[in-house]
Write an enzyme that holds these catalytic residues in place. Structure first.
Site, PDB file in Angstrom:
ATOM      1  N   HIS A 180       0.858  -1.194   0.000  1.00 31.98           N
ATOM      2  CA  HIS A 180       0.000   0.000   0.000  1.00 31.98           C
ATOM      3  C   HIS A 180       0.886   1.233   0.000  1.00 31.98           C
ATOM      4  O   HIS A 180       1.961   1.240   0.619  1.00 31.98           O
ATOM      5  CB  HIS A 180      -0.895   0.014   1.252  1.00 31.98           C
ATOM      6  CG  HIS A 180      -2.080   0.902   1.113  1.00 31.98           C
ATOM      7  ND1 HIS A 180      -2.006   2.252   1.350  1.00 31.98           N
ATOM      8  CD2 HIS A 180      -3.337   0.646   0.702  1.00 31.98           C
ATOM      9  CE1 HIS A 180      -3.198   2.785   1.133  1.00 31.98           C
ATOM     10  NE2 HIS A 180      -4.024   1.843   0.734  1.00 31.98           N
TER      11      HIS A 180
ATOM     12  N   ASP B 279      -7.899  -5.426  -0.300  1.00 31.45           N
ATOM     13  CA  ASP B 279      -8.352  -6.283  -1.418  1.00 31.45           C
ATOM     14  C   ASP B 279      -7.989  -7.749  -1.272  1.00 31.45           C
ATOM     15  O   ASP B 279      -8.424  -8.570  -2.083  1.00 31.45           O
ATOM     16  CB  ASP B 279      -7.742  -5.744  -2.726  1.00 31.45           C
ATOM     17  CG  ASP B 279      -8.296  -4.384  -3.072  1.00 31.45           C
ATOM     18  OD1 ASP B 279      -7.516  -3.427  -3.155  1.00 31.45           O
ATOM     19  OD2 ASP B 279      -9.529  -4.278  -3.189  1.00 31.45           O
TER      20      ASP B 279
HETATM   21  C1  SDX Z   1      -6.119   0.088  -3.002  1.00 41.09           C
HETATM   22  O1  SDX Z   1      -4.434   4.580  -1.932  1.00 41.09           O
HETATM   23  C2  SDX Z   1      -5.383   3.951  -1.371  1.00 41.09           C
HETATM   24  O2  SDX Z   1      -5.834   4.287  -0.279  1.00 41.09           O
HETATM   25  C3  SDX Z   1      -5.917   2.770  -2.183  1.00 41.09           C
HETATM   26  C4  SDX Z   1      -6.943   1.894  -1.474  1.00 41.09           C
HETATM   27  C5  SDX Z   1      -8.246   2.642  -1.241  1.00 41.09           C
HETATM   28  O3  SDX Z   1      -8.994   2.223  -0.336  1.00 41.09           O
HETATM   29  O4  SDX Z   1      -8.541   3.559  -2.038  1.00 41.09           O
HETATM   30  O5  SDX Z   1      -6.432   1.442  -0.232  1.00 41.09           O
HETATM   31  C6  SDX Z   1      -7.309   0.673  -2.324  1.00 41.09           C
HETATM   32  O6  SDX Z   1      -5.823   0.468  -4.103  1.00 41.09           O
HETATM   33  C7  SDX Z   1      -5.281  -0.916  -2.252  1.00 41.09           C
HETATM   34  C8  SDX Z   1      -4.051  -1.398  -3.097  1.00 41.09           C
HETATM   35  C9  SDX Z   1      -4.547  -2.495  -4.045  1.00 41.09           C
HETATM   36  N1  SDX Z   1      -3.480  -2.854  -4.999  1.00 41.09           N
HETATM   37  C10 SDX Z   1      -2.866  -4.046  -4.925  1.00 41.09           C
HETATM   38  O7  SDX Z   1      -3.066  -4.902  -4.054  1.00 41.09           O
HETATM   39  C11 SDX Z   1      -1.893  -4.311  -6.069  1.00 41.09           C
HETATM   40  C12 SDX Z   1      -0.584  -4.873  -5.510  1.00 41.09           C
HETATM   41  N2  SDX Z   1       0.067  -3.792  -4.764  1.00 41.09           N
HETATM   42  C13 SDX Z   1       1.118  -3.042  -5.457  1.00 41.09           C
HETATM   43  O8  SDX Z   1       0.800  -2.801  -6.805  1.00 41.09           O
HETATM   44  C14 SDX Z   1       1.577  -1.848  -4.637  1.00 41.09           C
HETATM   45  O9  SDX Z   1       1.755  -2.271  -3.355  1.00 41.09           O
HETATM   46  C15 SDX Z   1       0.760  -0.563  -4.613  1.00 41.09           C
HETATM   47  C16 SDX Z   1       0.406  -0.082  -5.985  1.00 41.09           C
HETATM   48  C17 SDX Z   1      -0.489  -0.742  -3.817  1.00 41.09           C
HETATM   49  C18 SDX Z   1       1.642   0.462  -3.961  1.00 41.09           C
HETATM   50  O10 SDX Z   1       2.718   0.670  -4.830  1.00 41.09           O
HETATM   51  P1  SDX Z   1       4.001   1.445  -4.308  1.00 41.09           P
HETATM   52  O11 SDX Z   1       3.600   2.666  -3.561  1.00 41.09           O
HETATM   53  O12 SDX Z   1       4.955   1.574  -5.458  1.00 41.09           O
HETATM   54  O13 SDX Z   1       4.581   0.420  -3.268  1.00 41.09           O
HETATM   55  P2  SDX Z   1       5.858   0.688  -2.410  1.00 41.09           P
HETATM   56  O14 SDX Z   1       6.471   2.022  -2.714  1.00 41.09           O
HETATM   57  O15 SDX Z   1       5.475   0.408  -1.005  1.00 41.09           O
HETATM   58  O16 SDX Z   1       6.873  -0.454  -2.932  1.00 41.09           O
HETATM   59  C19 SDX Z   1       8.063  -0.658  -2.192  1.00 41.09           C
HETATM   60  C20 SDX Z   1       8.706  -1.886  -2.789  1.00 41.09           C
HETATM   61  C21 SDX Z   1       8.980  -1.777  -4.279  1.00 41.09           C
HETATM   62  O17 SDX Z   1      10.088  -2.652  -4.516  1.00 41.09           O
HETATM   63  P3  SDX Z   1      11.602  -1.996  -4.589  1.00 41.09           P
HETATM   64  O18 SDX Z   1      11.583  -0.974  -5.717  1.00 41.09           O
HETATM   65  O19 SDX Z   1      11.841  -1.349  -3.238  1.00 41.09           O
HETATM   66  O20 SDX Z   1      12.508  -3.154  -4.878  1.00 41.09           O
HETATM   67  O21 SDX Z   1       7.836  -3.022  -2.651  1.00 41.09           O
HETATM   68  C22 SDX Z   1       7.530  -3.535  -3.935  1.00 41.09           C
HETATM   69  C23 SDX Z   1       7.787  -2.417  -4.924  1.00 41.09           C
HETATM   70  O22 SDX Z   1       8.069  -2.966  -6.213  1.00 41.09           O
HETATM   71  N3  SDX Z   1       6.113  -3.905  -3.913  1.00 41.09           N
HETATM   72  C24 SDX Z   1       5.657  -5.127  -4.177  1.00 41.09           C
HETATM   73  C25 SDX Z   1       4.272  -5.056  -3.979  1.00 41.09           C
HETATM   74  N4  SDX Z   1       3.925  -3.817  -3.602  1.00 41.09           N
HETATM   75  C26 SDX Z   1       5.073  -3.101  -3.564  1.00 41.09           C
HETATM   76  N5  SDX Z   1       6.290  -6.256  -4.569  1.00 41.09           N
HETATM   77  C27 SDX Z   1       5.498  -7.335  -4.762  1.00 41.09           C
HETATM   78  N6  SDX Z   1       4.161  -7.355  -4.580  1.00 41.09           N
HETATM   79  C28 SDX Z   1       3.514  -6.229  -4.198  1.00 41.09           C
HETATM   80  N7  SDX Z   1       2.201  -6.248  -4.043  1.00 41.09           N
END
Ligand code: SDX
Length: 393
Positions: free
Chosen positions: A270, A328
């Site tokens: 998140h 989710d």
């Molecule tokens: C919702 O914003 C809100 O409030 C949204 C929401 C709402 O109620 O409106 O809460 C609803 O959208 C929840 C999120 C649903 N999406 C998913 O479950 C999809 C999977 N999640 C990822 O796509 C991701 O976690 C995000 C999009 C939610 C957040 O993306 P960020 O901000 O880029 O994540 P981050 O900066 O915390 O990532 C840090 C690291 C990165 O790796 P490095 O570059 O450090 O090596 O963690 C990795 C990211 O690539 N990472 C993941 C991951 N989420 C982040 N790796 C694997 N699986 C994941 N799910």
């Protein structure tokens, strides 16, 4: 009287706006709607009361709630001509594509004489959206099934009416099970608002131009559709289905950790929560309750999800990046147990989030300091240079 919260985004972005509606502490896993913890609202309130709270900032008295409920239910039907929009869609159109189109089209019916600077007209527009979005959502589902549309029933609760429109058929009577009604209501409460997420920011930006609220909410629906946002609940079920068995989880986790795979663990991570998403905890408990009350003894998807959560929360890749289950991760398993197809999962998220979008739009319009949104950029393109004719290139 709680102290004034100083809004410190603290996660690498600048605060986009001030708001009194929802507060999130990502490090502590705290979510408050107008100061009330989501845990208490999920357990003790219901969706129509949460709609009032988000819109007006206080829990309603019994009389206020009755008046609000009537205000919403009198707008549950859509203009009969709206039904004809559906004939233009293929039967296999994704229901979110239909939602974008038909909710946006409401502007064609209610935009002309809508003065958004008039408080009463703003409130009616809000009631229309909160009331009609579930009706349109259910119509999209019935259209895909080839079944007749079911008119709303104002004698039912918000959740029960939505389930009735989704599941009733003219050929036989349909009584909404209290278990499903409670589960749907809980899901709607948990998804109602969430501060300045991508789709809410989209609604605010569109609304800051003075665009009518029906078009703004359609823009929010479009943003929510993305798999990184509201589309994740549908993507979680697809991911669990592709993994197939708990034995395949370790291989999948390794694929996620391989940066070249571009595979994400859907339902995890998140932008704000760097701790458990409090909604995920409640959703997991609700999952167990609903499956138990429906007599579903072993749901392989739930076993898979729990095993995946156990493995991920002990794996350094996830722990070091503070990746926890989000709202989710479990919601789709509940919706599947309720007989709802994955294609409708994000639609249900949009039904719930409409009150959050509308409340945030209303707050923005009513803010006297509000100006048009105009994000700036860091320019990284070419420096100024002179044009060269094609034969000199
Ligand atoms: C919702 O914003 C809100 O409030 C949204 C929401 C709402 O109620 O409106 O809460 C609803 O959208 C929840 C999120 C649903 N999406 C998913 O479950 C999809 C999977 N999640 C990822 O796509 C991701 O976690 C995000 C999009 C939610 C957040 O993306 P960020 O901000 O880029 O994540 P981050 O900066 O915390 O990532 C840090 C690291 C990165 O790796 P490095 O570059 O450090 O090596 O963690 C990795 C990211 O690539 N990472 C993941 C991951 N989420 C982040 N790796 C694997 N699986 C994941 N799910």
């Amino acid at each position: 009287q709680l102290g004034v919260f100083t809004y410190d985004p603290g996660y690498g972005t600048t605060a986009s706006c001030e708001s009194k509606i929802t507060y999130i502490d990502g490090d502590e896993g705290v979510l408050l709607y107008r100061g009330y913890p989501i845990e208490q609202l999920a357990e003790k309130s219901d969706f129509i009361e949460v709609c009032y709270l988000l819109m007006y900032g206080e829990l309603p008295t019994s009389a206020q709630l009755d008046k609000f409920r009537v205000g919403v239910t009198r707008h549950t039907m859509v203009h009969e001509q709206i039904r004809r929009f559906f004939d233009g869609f293929r039967r296999d159109a994704h229901p979110m594509a239909i939602m974008c189109g038909v909710v946006g089209a409401l502007a064609a019916f209610y935009h002309d004489n809508l003065d958004i600077n008039d408080e009463h007209q703003r409130e009616i527009a809000a009631f229309r959206l909160i009331a009609k979005v579930p009706t349109i959502a259910a119509m999209a589902y019935k259209y895909a099934l080839g079944q007749p549309f079911v008119y709303p029933r104002n004698d039912l609760s918000y959740a029960a009416n939505f389930l009735h429109m989704l599941n009733a058929v003219p050929a036989e009577s349909y009584n909404v099970s209290p278990v499903l009604e409670r589960a749907m209501d809980r899901i709607l409460v948990l998804h109602a608002d969430h501060e300045q997420n991508a789709s809410t920011s989209t609604v605010r930006l569109a609304g800051s131009t003075g665009a009518n609220p029906f078009a703004c909410i359609a823009a929010g629906i479009a943003a929510l559709w993305g798999p990184a946002h509201g589309g994740a609940n549908e993507a979680v079920l697809k991911m669990l289905g592709e993994i197939g068995t708990p034995e395949n989880i370790p291989d999948f986790i390794e694929k996620v950790k391989d940066k070249n795979s571009n595979v994400k663990l859907m339902g995890f991570g998140h932008r704000v929560y760097k701790n458990f998403d409090p909604r995920a905890k409640i959703m997991k408990e609700t999952c167990h309750e609903v499956l138990g009350e429906l007599g579903i003894k072993d749901e392989p998807l739930l076993d898979m999800a729990m095993e995946m959560e156990r493995i991920a929360l002990t794996d350094d890749y996830f722990v070091s990046r503070k990746l926890y289950p989000n709202v989710d991760f479990y919601s789709g398993i509940i919706l599947k147990a309720m007989g709802i197809p994955t294609s409708m999962f994000t639609v249900i998220f949009a039904v719930a989030r409409t009150v959050g979008w509308v409340s945030q739009w209303k707050e923005m319009i009513e803010d006297p300091s509000q100006r048009i949104g105009r994000p700036r950029q860091i320019y990284t393109g070419a420096a100024s240079r002179d044009y060269r004719p094609v034969d000199a290139r």
